[in-house]
Design a protein around this motif. Sequence first.
Motif, PDB file in Angstrom:
ATOM      1  N   LYS A 259       0.830  -1.215   0.000  1.00  0.00           N
ATOM      2  CA  LYS A 259       0.000   0.000   0.000  1.00  0.00           C
ATOM      3  C   LYS A 259       0.862   1.262   0.000  1.00  0.00           C
ATOM      4  O   LYS A 259       0.634   2.179  -0.778  1.00  0.00           O
ATOM      5  N   SER A 260       1.852   1.268   0.891  1.00  0.00           N
ATOM      6  CA  SER A 260       2.706   2.471   0.974  1.00  0.00           C
ATOM      7  C   SER A 260       3.507   2.637  -0.311  1.00  0.00           C
ATOM      8  O   SER A 260       3.734   3.762  -0.767  1.00  0.00           O
ATOM      9  N   SER A 261       3.912   1.512  -0.915  1.00  0.00           N
ATOM     10  CA  SER A 261       4.657   1.608  -2.180  1.00  0.00           C
ATOM     11  C   SER A 261       3.764   2.195  -3.271  1.00  0.00           C
ATOM     12  O   SER A 261       4.198   3.026  -4.072  1.00  0.00           O
ATOM     13  N   ALA A 272       5.821   7.833   1.958  1.00  0.00           N
ATOM     14  CA  ALA A 272       5.585   6.877   3.043  1.00  0.00           C
ATOM     15  C   ALA A 272       6.776   5.937   3.176  1.00  0.00           C
ATOM     16  O   ALA A 272       7.464   5.651   2.208  1.00  0.00           O
ATOM     17  N   ILE A 273       7.008   5.469   4.401  1.00  0.00           N
ATOM     18  CA  ILE A 273       8.086   4.507   4.634  1.00  0.00           C
ATOM     19  C   ILE A 273       7.623   3.139   4.130  1.00  0.00           C
ATOM     20  O   ILE A 273       6.505   2.694   4.413  1.00  0.00           O
ATOM     21  N   VAL A 274       8.508   2.505   3.351  1.00  0.00           N
ATOM     22  CA  VAL A 274       8.222   1.185   2.798  1.00  0.00           C
ATOM     23  C   VAL A 274       9.237   0.226   3.394  1.00  0.00           C
ATOM     24  O   VAL A 274      10.419   0.534   3.448  1.00  0.00           O
ATOM     25  N   THR A 280       4.564  -1.888   8.938  1.00  0.00           N
ATOM     26  CA  THR A 280       5.413  -0.690   8.829  1.00  0.00           C
ATOM     27  C   THR A 280       4.606   0.582   9.049  1.00  0.00           C
ATOM     28  O   THR A 280       4.983   1.473   9.804  1.00  0.00           O
ATOM     29  N   THR A 281       3.465   0.694   8.374  1.00  0.00           N
ATOM     30  CA  THR A 281       2.635   1.890   8.526  1.00  0.00           C
ATOM     31  C   THR A 281       1.776   1.704   9.767  1.00  0.00           C
ATOM     32  O   THR A 281       0.968   0.773   9.836  1.00  0.00           O
ATOM     33  N   ARG A 282       2.005   2.585  10.752  1.00  0.00           N
ATOM     34  CA  ARG A 282       1.304   2.428  12.028  1.00  0.00           C
ATOM     35  C   ARG A 282       0.022   3.262  12.071  1.00  0.00           C
ATOM     36  O   ARG A 282      -0.964   2.891  12.663  1.00  0.00           O
ATOM     37  N   VAL A 299      -5.064   8.427   0.961  1.00  0.00           N
ATOM     38  CA  VAL A 299      -4.733   8.020   2.324  1.00  0.00           C
ATOM     39  C   VAL A 299      -4.109   6.631   2.306  1.00  0.00           C
ATOM     40  O   VAL A 299      -4.696   5.685   1.766  1.00  0.00           O
ATOM     41  N   ASP A 300      -2.924   6.520   2.882  1.00  0.00           N
ATOM     42  CA  ASP A 300      -2.262   5.231   3.060  1.00  0.00           C
ATOM     43  C   ASP A 300      -2.621   4.761   4.466  1.00  0.00           C
ATOM     44  O   ASP A 300      -2.520   5.526   5.422  1.00  0.00           O
ATOM     45  N   THR A 301      -3.059   3.539   4.587  1.00  0.00           N
ATOM     46  CA  THR A 301      -3.515   3.082   5.907  1.00  0.00           C
ATOM     47  C   THR A 301      -2.598   1.991   6.450  1.00  0.00           C
ATOM     48  O   THR A 301      -1.785   1.421   5.730  1.00  0.00           O
TER      49      THR A 301
END
Length: 475
Positions: A259-261, A272-274, A280-282, A299-301
């Motif tokens: 998702k973040s990628s 976003a951090i991948v 990883t995504t808090r 929105v990245d969840t």
Amino acid sequence: MSSAVRAFEPLPPRLFARYRSGMAKGYLDVEDDIAALATPPGTGALAVVRATGPGSVDRLARAFSRPDALRAAAGYTAAYGRMLGADGRAVDEVVALVFRAPASYTGQDCVDVMCHGGQATVADVLDALEVVGFRGALPGEFTFRAFYNGKMDLSRAEAVSELVSARTSEARADAFSRLSGGLSRELSAIKAMLVRAAAAFALRLDYGEDESPEDIVAELPILTKARAACEDLADSYTVGRVLRDGAVVALAGRTNAGKSSLFNRLLKEERAIVSSAPGTTRDYLEAELDLGGLPVRLVDTAGVRDSVDPVEAEGVRRSLLVADGADAVVYVVDATVGLSAEDQAFLAANPGAVMAWNKVDAPEAGPVPAGWIGVSAATGFGESGLAASIRSSLLGGRESDGAATARIGTARHRDALIRAGSSLGDAIAAIESGEPVDMAAVDVATALEALGEITGETTSEDILESLFSNFCVGK
Ligand SMILES: Nc1nc2c(ncn2[C@@H]2O[C@H](COP(=O)(O)OP(=O)(O)OP(=O)(O)O)[C@@H](O)[C@H]2O)c(=O)[nH]1
Ligand SMILES: [Mg+2]
């Protein structure tokens, strides 16, 4: 620009007080000479302070170093001079651009004063204007006067505010088309049909009910056409709303799905951090995106999984809430892992989700199942197809054809059109069932009144006040 200057960029308190205190007064004092800053507060090469009102040129001349030149200025000409403060001392060198009634934005005399764009300069120019009797303008008061003086109908006045706040080029084109009268023309065409039908009814009432009913039945096609036009315009809100207000698009899926990628890929930056570590995504992350012309908040969840870590569990809970409130959800699955029971449960609960089969570049990726879009956040494969699917999900399958068709942009317009359409439905039913003609006549009058709320002929003062008070000051 130094950081010290930046720190002062929010409106200086003096300006704030001026704007706040003006809010309580009504817009209907249209004979007042008013002034406001029309450009954004802050530091710039130039600022425009705009003034209007029947006595605005003469009043401004009292704070101008060359009053006679200003008083004598014809419309569309400029006078160079200095603004003078209360003590008679020069505040700034300015160019005053004069517009003469009725050939001006507001329909009254107007002066656009171009001064230097410093906060202190603007505040002192506004003070100089206050000293000679200008009142600080209310939000949207210039446009209100344009509406009041018949320079534009209400739908065009609203488009001014939409144009100012448009965030993508397509949203701008949509608002600009309304400002140029696209919607007004469409509404005039519908109104013309209804006025024609109303005239036929009136004639029929004059001649008495014993006449043959054919002449009334002859009005059915035009009423049907007008009703369809109202319904089409009401429906255009699906597209208009997204263009005007933007849409929230959430990326959801299990941990590590990518998702973040994908978030970074769509934003074209490493926001976003991948990492290959699941979880990883808090907390959710959001960013503005121009998605092929649609203003979108992406929105990245946090990836969905049962976690014993309370922070991650809270992130998951928030993410599910975000997905719930989003206008569209992109559900991401790792193609190297495949569909799990959790994925299927989410999709069953969110049948409208756009389904992204991510990591198709990986050698171990499974084939793309029917209904899924094969993508690779790593290589960018499938990105345009994904963007097109998100777009179509947001627009409910309708395509936005730029400014080619008239569109509405507000829920207020949609409500009025739905009411107009339903009154026309009642009129049609009344005629078809042979009811007395005055029934249909009342329904058509109700429909005309509803349409008049959009263009402003029948809009209540409360609604006008609330519409214009949401404008920027100076517009
Ligand atoms: N080969 C390949 N690897 C990918 C792709 N997309 C993401 N990855 C890798 O998958 C891992 C997880 O990626 P993320 O983007 O952090 O996944 P996420 O869904 O945000 O994960 P959480 O935040 O933990 O929920 C990373 O090692 C990425 O490099 C892809 O398209 N192809
Ligand atoms: Mg992530």
